[in-house]
Write a protein that holds these residues in place. Structure first.
Motif, short mmCIF file in Angstrom:
data_model
loop_
_atom_site.label_atom_id
_atom_site.label_comp_id
_atom_site.label_asym_id
_atom_site.label_seq_id
_atom_site.Cartn_x
_atom_site.Cartn_y
_atom_site.Cartn_z
N ARG A 191 52.33 -21.92 105.45
CA ARG A 191 52.46 -21.97 104.00
C ARG A 191 53.11 -20.70 103.45
NH1 ARG A 191 48.62 -25.18 101.06
NH2 ARG A 191 48.92 -26.34 102.97
N TYR A 192 52.82 -19.58 104.13
CA TYR A 192 53.34 -18.31 103.63
C TYR A 192 54.76 -18.01 104.12
CZ TYR A 192 48.69 -17.26 101.93
OH TYR A 192 47.51 -17.30 101.24
N HIS A 193 55.25 -18.93 104.94
CA HIS A 193 56.58 -18.71 105.52
C HIS A 193 57.65 -18.53 104.43
CE1 HIS A 193 59.79 -20.30 108.57
NE2 HIS A 193 60.16 -19.20 107.97
N SER A 194 57.48 -19.24 103.33
CA SER A 194 58.50 -19.17 102.30
C SER A 194 58.58 -17.78 101.67
CB SER A 194 58.25 -20.23 101.22
OG SER A 194 56.99 -20.03 100.63
N LEU A 195 57.52 -16.99 101.82
CA LEU A 195 57.57 -15.63 101.28
C LEU A 195 58.20 -14.64 102.26
CD1 LEU A 195 54.08 -15.27 99.55
CD2 LEU A 195 56.22 -16.00 98.54
N ALA A 196 58.30 -15.06 103.53
CA ALA A 196 58.72 -14.12 104.57
C ALA A 196 60.10 -13.48 104.33
CB ALA A 196 58.68 -14.78 105.94
N PRO A 197 61.09 -14.26 103.88
CA PRO A 197 62.41 -13.65 103.70
C PRO A 197 62.37 -12.45 102.77
CG PRO A 197 62.58 -16.01 103.53
CD PRO A 197 61.12 -15.70 103.59
N MET A 198 61.47 -12.50 101.82
CA MET A 198 61.34 -11.38 100.90
C MET A 198 60.99 -10.11 101.66
SD MET A 198 58.57 -11.34 97.95
CE MET A 198 57.65 -9.89 97.54
N TYR A 199 60.26 -10.26 102.77
CA TYR A 199 59.86 -9.09 103.52
C TYR A 199 60.90 -8.68 104.56
CZ TYR A 199 55.56 -10.33 101.22
OH TYR A 199 54.65 -10.65 100.27
N TRP A 224 61.16 -17.58 115.17
CA TRP A 224 61.29 -16.42 114.28
C TRP A 224 62.52 -15.60 114.65
CZ3 TRP A 224 59.67 -15.84 109.71
CH2 TRP A 224 58.41 -16.30 109.31
N VAL A 225 62.72 -15.44 115.97
CA VAL A 225 63.88 -14.68 116.42
C VAL A 225 65.15 -15.36 115.93
CG1 VAL A 225 65.21 -13.96 118.45
CG2 VAL A 225 62.72 -13.68 118.42
N LYS A 226 65.17 -16.69 116.09
CA LYS A 226 66.34 -17.45 115.63
C LYS A 226 66.56 -17.22 114.14
CE LYS A 226 66.02 -21.48 118.12
NZ LYS A 226 65.54 -22.87 118.04
N GLU A 227 65.49 -17.32 113.39
CA GLU A 227 65.63 -17.16 111.94
C GLU A 227 66.14 -15.76 111.58
OE1 GLU A 227 62.48 -18.67 109.52
OE2 GLU A 227 62.99 -17.37 107.82
N LEU A 228 65.64 -14.76 112.29
CA LEU A 228 66.09 -13.40 112.02
C LEU A 228 67.57 -13.24 112.37
CD1 LEU A 228 63.11 -11.25 113.33
CD2 LEU A 228 63.87 -11.46 110.97
N HIS A 233 62.44 -22.87 96.09
CA HIS A 233 62.29 -22.43 94.70
C HIS A 233 61.35 -21.23 94.63
CE1 HIS A 233 62.21 -22.71 90.38
NE2 HIS A 233 60.89 -22.63 90.44
N ALA A 234 60.24 -21.34 95.36
CA ALA A 234 59.25 -20.26 95.34
C ALA A 234 59.88 -18.97 95.84
CB ALA A 234 58.07 -20.62 96.23
N ARG A 235 60.62 -19.12 96.92
CA ARG A 235 61.27 -17.98 97.53
C ARG A 235 62.24 -17.33 96.53
NH1 ARG A 235 65.08 -19.24 102.54
NH2 ARG A 235 66.41 -17.48 102.08
N ALA A 236 62.99 -18.20 95.89
CA ALA A 236 63.97 -17.71 94.93
C ALA A 236 63.29 -16.96 93.79
CB ALA A 236 64.80 -18.87 94.39
N THR A 237 62.22 -17.56 93.28
CA THR A 237 61.54 -16.94 92.14
C THR A 237 60.98 -15.58 92.50
OG1 THR A 237 60.76 -19.18 91.85
CG2 THR A 237 60.02 -17.56 90.25
N SER A 247 72.42 -3.65 93.94
CA SER A 247 71.41 -4.65 93.80
C SER A 247 70.60 -4.64 95.01
CB SER A 247 72.07 -5.95 93.73
OG SER A 247 72.45 -6.28 95.02
N ASP A 248 70.58 -3.64 95.67
CA ASP A 248 70.13 -3.86 97.01
C ASP A 248 68.69 -4.11 97.27
OD1 ASP A 248 70.02 -3.67 100.00
OD2 ASP A 248 69.04 -4.62 98.69
N HIS A 249 67.87 -3.57 97.81
CA HIS A 249 66.52 -3.95 98.19
C HIS A 249 66.59 -5.28 98.85
CE1 HIS A 249 67.03 -5.78 94.28
NE2 HIS A 249 66.45 -6.77 94.84
N SER A 250 67.65 -6.01 98.72
CA SER A 250 67.65 -7.30 99.38
C SER A 250 68.42 -7.19 100.68
CB SER A 250 68.33 -8.31 98.48
OG SER A 250 69.56 -7.80 98.09
N GLY A 251 68.87 -6.03 100.99
CA GLY A 251 69.52 -5.87 102.26
C GLY A 251 70.90 -6.44 102.25
N VAL A 252 71.75 -5.83 101.56
CA VAL A 252 73.10 -6.33 101.53
C VAL A 252 73.77 -5.97 102.85
CG1 VAL A 252 75.30 -6.09 100.42
CG2 VAL A 252 73.23 -6.14 99.06
N ALA A 253 74.32 -6.94 103.45
CA ALA A 253 74.89 -6.71 104.76
C ALA A 253 76.32 -6.21 104.63
CB ALA A 253 74.87 -7.99 105.55
N SER A 254 76.83 -5.78 105.73
CA SER A 254 78.17 -5.25 105.68
C SER A 254 79.20 -6.37 105.86
CB SER A 254 78.35 -4.24 106.79
OG SER A 254 78.03 -4.83 108.01
#
Lengths: 213, 615
Positions: free
Chosen positions: A83-91, A116-120, B395-399, B427-434
């Motif tokens: 369920r928390y996977h959707s928050l992971a990209p933020m981290y 996870w490796v694939k996703e990264l 959506h959650a991720r985006a928000t 704008s970074d903190h989001s990790g702008v790639a090269s």
């Protein structure tokens, strides 16, 4: 310009003191494989059998001293439940390093680690340093994932790999150290690294080092 | 393994886990792994709530306090006898804010939650759900692993497969069937764990059901996929901070500390393990009486009471540690005092009309009928994870990311205006790639140019963020660019900034009172920042492609260059989200709203807090 950011920002033309590099590191992996325990062992040298489950994510820092550099890890310990996977990209966005953890006594968690490796590889910065940690090596009697299998997978994908035990502390510091060693710490080497806010803040101060301050 | 084998394996696992809880501790002698069980140890003290502490408790209950509680108990017992009476209604509020006597919590909580009503309306339901769970629940493994680590320092949960551990397992398993949209989500074990300290299995199940689906508490929206209520409450929390504690908010922003990082458990489990348990219970008492606005007010109160201490901490790590760990161990204020301030906060927020983020929208409430059996699909039966994010999750991720980007943007703006120089915003903190493709940048340049030309008020500092695809014509506000097309090259240095010619409008700018460094362009008090974006979050960071400013630096030495930071996003898949955001830092400013290079309206925007979208 970016003089008011966290940590002791080094002025572009200021005399460099000991080189301090700050890296964002994220821990990913299936629930209950020992992500938080690895961090707790690394950061505080402690181990709790019943480490409370991580909700959302936890944040800790730890500093390592290499020969000529001090490496400060900003560690993001994420929740394992899907369920928390959707928050992971933020981290993991903007992370320069990741530790993907699985439990050697559970084959499914290894499969999940591969995902996870694939996703990264797909989503995170191309230069992210990924380490694979086969945790709970103290439970070798119940082993379900062979060392060689994981090693082969890690080699194929260019990952650092160690079997660790947060309980006995085996290889815990080592894996963080190996990551620290692999991370680019000089200006030139850091050029392709994932940009953190810091680096970009330095955009108008080209002499400021990229990953180090 | 083929699908059938996987299904069989999953079902065996579920059965095995269930069996162990059914047999319970007594019948599992010799079968509990040593690591699952606490070692025998002498411990000093169990506190009045059941938590075991390794050391002597420092907190003593003064005898007069005990007397007060005994006196209160008498009054409460009397009140329980005439629960529905007018006097009870009149006195309830005041008495609950003083604290429910611990011995009567079980009864009062059940009354406040109306547990008995829902229980008698649904005879046999709990057992039915538990039975279904044994056969079908796909959350059993996760619940098992969380029961094994929930409140293990509490006497009820200390021993593996103890009676209460079994109850916790049952309540969560049954609930995972009862509410098929939520199933089980980490965090719920904390809620159920507290309820079970006071209630039996079935009551706790219904209490949990009410906390999730009754509109007064509506925790369903916190735990359901995408966490919509969390997002909404965090936004509201930010609003409160901006209004009442802007310095603290800025302090947090300075260290990139989003509220989601320190406050998750406040919202998810109503302060369990974030404040001392005695205080937590007091907050729960009030929460059960007054509902979700208590959470909002308590979050505000915690920060208000500790603002000074937090402002002194100059590291994200220290701040998080203080809020999450230190305050759990020692809150630094007596419970009564905290509750006093909580009540004041509620009044204060109410006056500012910020006490309540509003009723839950339908998406935060159960859509499917509760208690109705829905057979899980094969994937979840096997325990396979979804390959891709669902729409809700996207959506959650985006928000969530948008919130962070917004905070970072605001911080950058603040820095810019403080530093009195024209700077590259990033704008970074989001990790702008090269790696760069500058075609993406042209529209951003165009926007910048046209906005500079058309602003009515002076534009001392324009910063444009564009994440649009340049080939999408509707994203281009103005196709004329100040910058020659060789800007399309890239050295991939990872910096997304562009220099651009200052607009003529600066000629009527007013000088600031503060001295400027000589290198700085003429300034005005008015600061307009335009944020042009496709939904930047729909794309992965690998699509973010920064542009180096170095190439443009040489352009036109006669004009002082202004920098413009942006990032591009090649994969924005939501063209409908092509919007212009206009953000104004100055509090009293007529702001032109510009679309496609034309001013379409001028409006007064009251605060920099808001981002205004014009689609």
């Amino acid at each position: 310009m970016a003089t008011t950011r966290s940590g002791a920002a080094q002025r572009p033309n200021g005399a460099p003191q000991t080189k301090v590099c700050q890296f964002k590191l994220v821990l990913l992996g299936e629930s209950a494989v020992g992500k938080s325990s690895l961090v707790l062992r690394f950061v505080k040298g402690q181990f709790h059998e019943y480490q409370e489950s991580t909700i959302g994510a936890a944040f800790l820092t730890q500093t390592l001293c290499l020969d000529d550099t001090t490496v400060k890890f900003e560690i993001w310990d994420t929740a394992g439940q899907e369920r928390y996977h959707s928050l992971a990209p933020m981290y993991y966005r903007g992370a320069q390093a990741a530790i993907v953890v699985y439990d050697i006594t559970n084959q499914d968690t290894f499969g999940r680690a591969k995902n996870w490796v694939k996703e990264l590889q797909r989503q995170a910065s191309p230069s992210i340093v990924i380490a694979l940690a086969g945790n709970k090596s103290d439970l070798a009697a119940k082993r379900m994932v062979e060392f060689e299998e994981a090693q082969a997978y890690a080699d194929e994908n260019g990952l650092l790999f160690m079997e660790t035990s947060a309980k006995t502390a085996m290889n815990v510091n080592d894996i963080f150290l190996a990551i620290a060693n692999k991370l680019p710490k000089s200006e030139s080497a850091g050029g392709g690294a994932a940009g953190g806010a810091r680096r970009l803040n330095d955009a108008d101060a080209p002499r400021a080092s990229s990953c180090c301050k | 393994m083929n699908e059938e084998a996987l299904l069989a394996r999953a079902s065996e696992e579920r059965e095995r886990i269930f069996q162990r809880y059914e047999r319970g501790r007594e019948n599992l002698a010799g079968q509990i792994d040593p690591w699952e069980d606490p070692e025998f140890e002498d411990y000093h003290k169990t506190d009045r709530y059941g938590f075991i502490h390794d050391e002597r408790l420092t907190q003593k209950t003064a005898p007069q306090k005990v007397n007060v509680e005994v006196e209160r108990e008498k009054k409460w017992v009397k009140m329980l006898g005439s629960w529905e009476s007018a006097t009870t209604k009149e006195k309830l509020h005041r008495r609950i804010y003083k604290g429910i006597p611990n011995s009567l919590r079980i009864k009062i909580w059940c009354k406040l939650l109306n547990v008995n009503t829902i229980k008698s309306d649904n005879p046999g339901k709990f057992q039915e759900m538990l039975k279904l769970a044994k056969q079908w629940s796909t959350d059993v493994r996760q619940i098992d692993s969380d029961v094994n680590r929930q409140f293990r320092e509490h006497q009820f949960y200390r021993e593996r497969y103890s009676e209460k551990q079994c109850s916790l397992f049952n309540v969560l398993c049954a609930y995972s069937m009862y509410n098929s949209e939520v199933g089980y989500c980490q965090g719920m074990s904390g809620l159920a764990g507290v309820l079970l300290m006071y209630m039996d299995e079935e009551d706790a199940f219904w209490a949990l059901a009410i906390l999730l689906s009754d509109k007064k508490y509506a925790m369903h929206g916190l735990y359901v996929e995408g966490f919509p209520k969390l997002t909404r409450f965090l936004e509201h929390h930010d609003k409160i901070l901006i209004k009442f504690m802007p310095k603290l908010k800025h302090h947090f922003d300075k260290f990139g500390l989003d509220a989601i990082l320190y406050s998750l458990k406040w919202f998810f489990v109503c302060f369990v393990e974030r404040v001392p348990f005695s205080l937590c219970l007091r907050v729960w008492d009030i929460y059960l009486l007054d509902g979700e606005r208590v959470i909002t007010a308590m979050a505000y109160t915690i920060l208000k009471l500790h603002k000074k201490a937090i402002m002194k901490l100059n590291d994200m790590d220290l701040i998080v540690n203080f809020i999450q760990v230190k305050l759990h161990k020692d809150f630094g204020f007596e419970d009564d005092i905290v509750i006093y301030h909580l009540e004041r906060s509620m009044e204060e927020l109410k006056r500012a009309k910020l006490d309540y983020p509003g009723p839950p929208p339908p998406s935060e409430m159960p859509q499917r009928q509760l208690g109705l059996f829905v057979e899980p699909d094969k994937k979840s039966k096997i325990g396979q994870r979804a390959e891709n994010f669902s729409e809700t999750e996207k959506h959650a991720r985006a928000t969530v990311i948008l919130r962070r980007e917004k905070a970072a943007l605001e911080l950058q703006e603040l820095r810019v205006s403080q530093s009195d120089t024209v700077s590259v915003l990033c704008s970074d903190h989001s990790g702008v790639a090269s790696g760069v493709r500058c075609e993406d940048s042209t529209s951003a340049l165009g926007s910048r140019r046209s906005l500079a030309d058309t602003s009515v008020t002076s534009t001392a500092d324009l910063s444009v963020f564009s994440s649009g695809r340049s080939h999408a014509p509707d994203n281009s506000l103005d196709t004329h660019s100040n910058i020659s097309d060789d800007g399309t090259g890239s050295d991939g240095s990872g910096i997304c900034g562009l220099s651009i010619q200052r607009a003529p409008s600066t000629s009527h700018s007013t000088p600031r009172a503060t001295p400027h460094p000589p290198s700085v362009s003429p300034q005005s008090e008015d600061v307009v920042r335009i944020h042009v974006t496709y939904n930047p979050l729909a794309a992965s960071p690998s699509h973010l492609q920064p542009v180096s400013p170095s190439k443009y630096k040489a352009y036109d030495e006669h004009h002082k260059p202004m920098s413009l930071g942006f990032y591009t996003n090649g994969a924005a898949n939501l063209p409908s989200d092509n919007r212009i955001r206009i953000q104004v830092s100055s509090e009293e400013l007529l702001t032109p709203v510009v679309d496609s290079g034309r001013i379409i309206t001028q409006r007064y925007i009251e605060s920099h807090a808001g981002i205004y979208d014009i689609n």
